[in-house]
Design a protein around this motif. Structure first.
Motif, PDB file in Angstrom:
ATOM      1  N   ALA A 454       8.897  25.739  -3.843  1.00  0.00           N
ATOM      2  CA  ALA A 454       7.984  25.760  -2.769  1.00  0.00           C
ATOM      3  C   ALA A 454       8.041  24.337  -2.043  1.00  0.00           C
ATOM      4  O   ALA A 454       7.979  24.402  -0.913  1.00  0.00           O
ATOM      5  N   LYS A 455       8.661  23.270  -2.675  1.00  0.00           N
ATOM      6  CA  LYS A 455       8.362  21.767  -2.156  1.00  0.00           C
ATOM      7  C   LYS A 455       9.911  21.522  -2.224  1.00  0.00           C
ATOM      8  O   LYS A 455      10.221  20.502  -1.907  1.00  0.00           O
ATOM      9  N   GLY A 456      10.950  22.525  -2.361  1.00  0.00           N
ATOM     10  CA  GLY A 456      12.382  22.099  -1.986  1.00  0.00           C
ATOM     11  C   GLY A 456      12.974  21.178  -3.440  1.00  0.00           C
ATOM     12  O   GLY A 456      13.986  20.763  -3.127  1.00  0.00           O
ATOM     13  N   LYS A 457      12.349  21.665  -4.635  1.00  0.00           N
ATOM     14  CA  LYS A 457      12.783  20.640  -5.597  1.00  0.00           C
ATOM     15  C   LYS A 457      13.364  21.573  -6.556  1.00  0.00           C
ATOM     16  O   LYS A 457      12.899  22.705  -6.954  1.00  0.00           O
ATOM     17  N   PRO A 458      14.463  21.254  -7.454  1.00  0.00           N
ATOM     18  CA  PRO A 458      15.121  22.003  -8.408  1.00  0.00           C
ATOM     19  C   PRO A 458      14.441  22.382  -9.613  1.00  0.00           C
ATOM     20  O   PRO A 458      13.638  21.316  -9.913  1.00  0.00           O
ATOM     21  N   VAL A 459      14.896  23.257 -10.024  1.00  0.00           N
ATOM     22  CA  VAL A 459      14.373  23.989 -11.602  1.00  0.00           C
ATOM     23  C   VAL A 459      15.604  24.048 -12.412  1.00  0.00           C
ATOM     24  O   VAL A 459      16.558  24.801 -12.117  1.00  0.00           O
ATOM     25  N   VAL A 460      15.523  23.360 -13.573  1.00  0.00           N
ATOM     26  CA  VAL A 460      16.943  23.153 -14.434  1.00  0.00           C
ATOM     27  C   VAL A 460      16.416  23.793 -15.625  1.00  0.00           C
ATOM     28  O   VAL A 460      15.306  23.379 -16.388  1.00  0.00           O
ATOM     29  N   VAL A 461      17.191  24.610 -16.161  1.00  0.00           N
ATOM     30  CA  VAL A 461      16.697  25.217 -17.649  1.00  0.00           C
ATOM     31  C   VAL A 461      17.743  24.701 -18.740  1.00  0.00           C
ATOM     32  O   VAL A 461      19.128  24.985 -18.412  1.00  0.00           O
ATOM     33  N   VAL A 462      17.486  24.127 -19.810  1.00  0.00           N
ATOM     34  CA  VAL A 462      18.180  23.531 -20.986  1.00  0.00           C
ATOM     35  C   VAL A 462      18.124  24.766 -21.891  1.00  0.00           C
ATOM     36  O   VAL A 462      16.901  24.926 -22.457  1.00  0.00           O
ATOM     37  N   LEU A 463      19.421  25.356 -22.448  1.00  0.00           N
ATOM     38  CA  LEU A 463      19.124  26.159 -23.565  1.00  0.00           C
ATOM     39  C   LEU A 463      19.721  25.675 -25.013  1.00  0.00           C
ATOM     40  O   LEU A 463      21.023  25.374 -25.037  1.00  0.00           O
ATOM     41  N   ASN A 464      18.758  25.258 -25.718  1.00  0.00           N
ATOM     42  CA  ASN A 464      19.107  24.541 -26.962  1.00  0.00           C
ATOM     43  C   ASN A 464      18.984  25.907 -28.031  1.00  0.00           C
ATOM     44  O   ASN A 464      18.055  26.144 -28.606  1.00  0.00           O
ATOM     45  N   ILE A 465      20.107  26.527 -28.177  1.00  0.00           N
ATOM     46  CA  ILE A 465      19.894  27.773 -28.686  1.00  0.00           C
ATOM     47  C   ILE A 465      21.123  28.135 -29.568  1.00  0.00           C
ATOM     48  O   ILE A 465      22.245  27.509 -29.498  1.00  0.00           O
ATOM     49  N   CYS A 466      20.722  29.052 -30.766  1.00  0.00           N
ATOM     50  CA  CYS A 466      21.723  29.270 -31.744  1.00  0.00           C
ATOM     51  C   CYS A 466      22.699  30.332 -31.305  1.00  0.00           C
ATOM     52  O   CYS A 466      23.788  30.555 -31.730  1.00  0.00           O
TER      53      CYS A 466
END
Length: 505
Positions: A454-466
């Motif tokens: 909503a504020k034009g800011k990015p969302v990053v997901v880090v997958l630390n997965i098996c």
């Protein structure tokens, strides 16, 4: 050699004695015993009351395969071999080269790929590296051991064409290209016969067709008939016991096992023993070069990072303000569980390194730190980092939407860390909190996505997965997805450097 000596040679000595905490040891009969130790993400020797054997925690094999860099994989193998050598280990019980037949196999992190060619060539590089240090390698689990559920009793029924094109192919490649000292037979049955008692598999295919001239050893406690194992071409029964020695002696005396069949296995063990560091009188230092290998662990993980999605969100500018969500920033996972876990001297968490590269929203991260410590305790985290511990999933949405809105107002980007772990002895599940996001993970991603976007800011997901998780249902809620697998002890450094562009995934 006497009959008793030959029988003793083909049966393991039980738990390792010369290097307590190692997986096992052969019996000293005419030649010194050989110590074996687990892998594959680094040497594993369990700590005792007297001491700890620190070893480098390298990226898991799936991440090594993601590098597509055979020279780098060979260097990792050599580093692991050097650590084994300096701790007095003769044979390293890795790599695992089973196929990712099912995405939820609990040990997939120990295996390279779903592709037999990639698995074979990467494994060959790994084996060459280990053996260049004077330590034997043991590709496993031969063959068709692609699940943990009921692994010691399951009968894998598969056509010969599928076997040869998919499940045997990595072993064929590694045998022909890297000439491993040993092969470990699997727990399961193959078309009605235990792999460790399967003459077609161990003699006709492995030796007569592929030209393997090393030793075949059982997985620990595999099979149900030691006489059939020797007759089939399984040379070394591990971990071994005096009871098995007695059974084999009786079998030879009664004619159920010929002495020539016994001689065949004993001779193979003697030949490999003559290659070993113990036979050659190597004086190990107990001081492997852990600092140099830590840098190699970072390099290998850096090349194995995979950028699954990026819509202009990455790289982040160093020094920018970020709000980090999820307990994985503290409960960072270096590797999996079971015989493939490691005991590193240090582990770098994601939060530690983000604080070095970016301006972390401390109100939020401190709240997660407090939450994890209250729920887990310091002792649990120490075990998670330096030994092994199963982190029962915690609720991730510990902040309200109003708080998320506040963090979105004063930060440049959001980072959400999602973790998954698996291990030997169980398979993952097709349910929320495992293959699917948990309800709290989904709620967290939705809240963060609404407020930051909503504020034009990015969302990053880090997958630390098996291994794989489902992403299709939520990928459109975020702007970037960074897959870092289980990256070893330098996990935090690799994640932070990938986020700010010092690493190009």
């Amino acid at each position: 050699m006497t009959l008793e000596e030959k029988v003793s040679l083909v049966v393991g000595w039980g738990p390792a004695r010369r290097v307590p905490g190692a997986a096992g040891e052969t019996r000293p009969v005419k030649v010194p015993s050989m110590v074996t130790s687990d892998g594959p993400s680094g040497l594993r020797i369990e700590p005792t009351k007297e001491r700890k054997w620190y070893a480098t925690a390298f990226p898991v094999p799936t991440m090594l395969a993601s590098t597509w860099n055979l020279e780098l994989v060979e260097r990792v193998g050599r580093a692991i071999g050097e650590e084994a050598r300096e701790y007095g280990v003769d044979i390293f019980l890795a790599p695992g080269i089973n196929i990712h037949r099912h995405p939820l196999c609990g040990r997939n992190f120990e295996y390279f790929s779903e592709d037999p060619l990639l698995s074979g060539v990467v494994a060959a590089a790994y084996v060459k590296g280990v053996q260049s240090a004077g330590v034997g390698a043991t590709p496993k689990h031969f063959a068709a051991n692609e699940q943990e559920t009921n692994r010691v009793i399951i009968d894998t029924v598969v056509s010969e064409r599928a076997l040869r094109e998919i499940y045997l192919k990595p072993f064929e490649i590694v045998v022909k290209e890297a000439k491993p000292w040993a092969i470990m037979s699997a727990y399961n049955k193959l078309n009605g016969k235990y792999c460790s008692q399967n003459e077609w598999l161990l003699t006709k295919v492995l030796r007569e067709e592929w030209g393997f001239n090393g030793i075949v050893m059982t997985d620990w406690g595999a099979g149900d008939n030691p006489v059939e194992q020797i007759k089939a071409g399984n040379d070394l029964i591990m971990p071994g016991s005096d009871e098995i020695v007695t059974k084999l002696l009786e079998a030879v005396k009664k004619g159920a096992l010929s002495e020539s069949e016994l001689d065949r296995s004993a001779l193979r063990i003697l030949r490999v023993a003559q290659l070993s560091l113990s036979y050659r009188g190597y004086r190990y230092s107990n001081q492997p070069n852990l600092e140099a290998h830590a840098q190699l662990a970072y390099e290998a993980a850096a090349e194995g990072v995979v950028l699954l999605k990026n819509e202009g969100a990455l790289p982040l500018k160093e020094g920018s303000r970020v709000a980090v969500f999820g307990t994985g920033q503290i409960e960072t996972l270096k590797g999996g569980m079971g015989s493939g876990h490691t005991h590193p001297k240090r582990v770098v968490t994601i939060l530690e390194s983000l604080r070095e590269r970016l301006k972390v929203e401390e109100e939020l991260s401190s709240a997660y730190e407090k939450y994890v410590l209250e729920k887990r305790g310091r002792e649990f985290l120490e075990k998670l980092y330096y030994e092994e511990a199963y982190p029962e999933p915690l609720p991730q949405d510990i902040v309200s939407e109003e708080q998320v809105a506040k963090f979105a107002e004063r930060n440049d980007a959001a980072i959400i860390v999602i973790t998954r772990i698996s291990g030997e002895g169980w398979d993952r599940r097709l349910e929320k909190g495992d293959f699917y996001l948990s309800n709290s993970e989904r709620k967290l991603i939705e809240m963060v996505s609404r407020q930051f976007r909503a504020k034009g800011k990015p969302v990053v997901v880090v997958l630390n997965i098996c291994g794989p998780i489902e992403v299709v249902s939520w990928r459109d809620l975020v702007d970037a997805i960074l897959l870092v697998w289980l990256p070893g002890q330098e996990a935090g450094r690799v994640v932070a450097d990938a986020l700010v562009g010092r690493i190009n995934p």
